[in-house]
Motif scaffolding. Sequence first.
Motif, PDB file in Angstrom:
ATOM      1  N   ASP A  60     -11.715  -8.870   8.749  1.00  0.00           N
ATOM      2  CA  ASP A  60     -11.220  -7.503   8.871  1.00  0.00           C
ATOM      3  C   ASP A  60     -10.086  -7.329   7.862  1.00  0.00           C
ATOM      4  OD1 ASP A  60      -9.127  -8.942   9.919  1.00  0.00           O
ATOM      5  OD2 ASP A  60      -9.325  -8.158  11.952  1.00  0.00           O
ATOM      6  N   SER A  61      -9.413  -6.198   7.897  1.00  0.00           N
ATOM      7  CA  SER A  61      -8.389  -5.928   6.876  1.00  0.00           C
ATOM      8  C   SER A  61      -7.267  -6.968   6.899  1.00  0.00           C
ATOM      9  CB  SER A  61      -7.814  -4.522   7.050  1.00  0.00           C
ATOM     10  OG  SER A  61      -7.267  -4.370   8.340  1.00  0.00           O
ATOM     11  N   THR A  62      -6.864  -7.397   8.096  1.00  0.00           N
ATOM     12  CA  THR A  62      -5.789  -8.382   8.222  1.00  0.00           C
ATOM     13  C   THR A  62      -6.179  -9.709   7.597  1.00  0.00           C
ATOM     14  OG1 THR A  62      -5.224  -7.351  10.322  1.00  0.00           O
ATOM     15  CG2 THR A  62      -4.186  -9.455   9.870  1.00  0.00           C
ATOM     16  N   THR A  63      -7.362 -10.195   7.954  1.00  0.00           N
ATOM     17  CA  THR A  63      -7.853 -11.475   7.415  1.00  0.00           C
ATOM     18  C   THR A  63      -8.079 -11.362   5.911  1.00  0.00           C
ATOM     19  OG1 THR A  63      -8.935 -12.001   9.523  1.00  0.00           O
ATOM     20  CG2 THR A  63      -9.679 -13.222   7.607  1.00  0.00           C
ATOM     21  N   TYR A  64      -8.641 -10.253   5.476  1.00  0.00           N
ATOM     22  CA  TYR A  64      -8.935 -10.034   4.054  1.00  0.00           C
ATOM     23  C   TYR A  64      -7.646 -10.130   3.232  1.00  0.00           C
ATOM     24  CZ  TYR A  64     -11.246  -7.896  -0.010  1.00  0.00           C
ATOM     25  OH  TYR A  64     -11.778  -7.659  -1.252  1.00  0.00           O
ATOM     26  N   LYS A  65      -6.609  -9.440   3.688  1.00  0.00           N
ATOM     27  CA  LYS A  65      -5.324  -9.466   2.963  1.00  0.00           C
ATOM     28  C   LYS A  65      -4.739 -10.868   2.924  1.00  0.00           C
ATOM     29  CE  LYS A  65      -3.936  -4.712   3.856  1.00  0.00           C
ATOM     30  NZ  LYS A  65      -3.685  -4.041   5.126  1.00  0.00           N
ATOM     31  N   LYS A  66      -4.834 -11.594   4.034  1.00  0.00           N
ATOM     32  CA  LYS A  66      -4.288 -12.962   4.070  1.00  0.00           C
ATOM     33  C   LYS A  66      -5.065 -13.903   3.156  1.00  0.00           C
ATOM     34  CE  LYS A  66      -1.708 -13.115   8.278  1.00  0.00           C
ATOM     35  NZ  LYS A  66      -0.603 -13.937   8.709  1.00  0.00           N
ATOM     36  N   ILE A  67      -6.395 -13.779   3.165  1.00  0.00           N
ATOM     37  CA  ILE A  67      -7.224 -14.628   2.307  1.00  0.00           C
ATOM     38  C   ILE A  67      -6.869 -14.407   0.837  1.00  0.00           C
ATOM     39  CG2 ILE A  67      -9.574 -14.976   1.420  1.00  0.00           C
ATOM     40  CD1 ILE A  67     -10.586 -14.557   4.296  1.00  0.00           C
ATOM     41  N   LEU A  68      -6.715 -13.140   0.464  1.00  0.00           N
ATOM     42  CA  LEU A  68      -6.427 -12.815  -0.934  1.00  0.00           C
ATOM     43  C   LEU A  68      -4.940 -12.880  -1.253  1.00  0.00           C
ATOM     44  CD1 LEU A  68      -8.965  -9.950  -1.621  1.00  0.00           C
ATOM     45  CD2 LEU A  68      -9.201 -12.381  -2.021  1.00  0.00           C
ATOM     46  N   GLY A  69      -4.140 -13.222  -0.240  1.00  0.00           N
ATOM     47  CA  GLY A  69      -2.715 -13.351  -0.448  1.00  0.00           C
ATOM     48  C   GLY A  69      -2.023 -12.051  -0.793  1.00  0.00           C
TER      49      GLY A  69
END
Length: 70
Positions: A60-69
């Motif tokens: 989701d948006s939270t995980t996506y942002k964390k993965i891409l830093g």
Amino acid sequence: GLGDVYKRQAFKIGAKGSSVKKIQLALNVEPADGNFGPVTDKAVKSFQKKAGLTVNGVVDSTTYKKILGA
């Protein structure tokens, strides 16, 4: 706006495209072919566990942002 797109967007098994490829490259999934399959699912779950996120294999948006830093 653009932020809304990210909020609604969630990637999981069966997803395809350039965003999936970005996720795969960030998680060192081989091959990074833009197809969200079992290998990507496993990598995402492993990342979520380490990051203290809900381990569901859904980017989701939270995980996506964390993965891409982001």
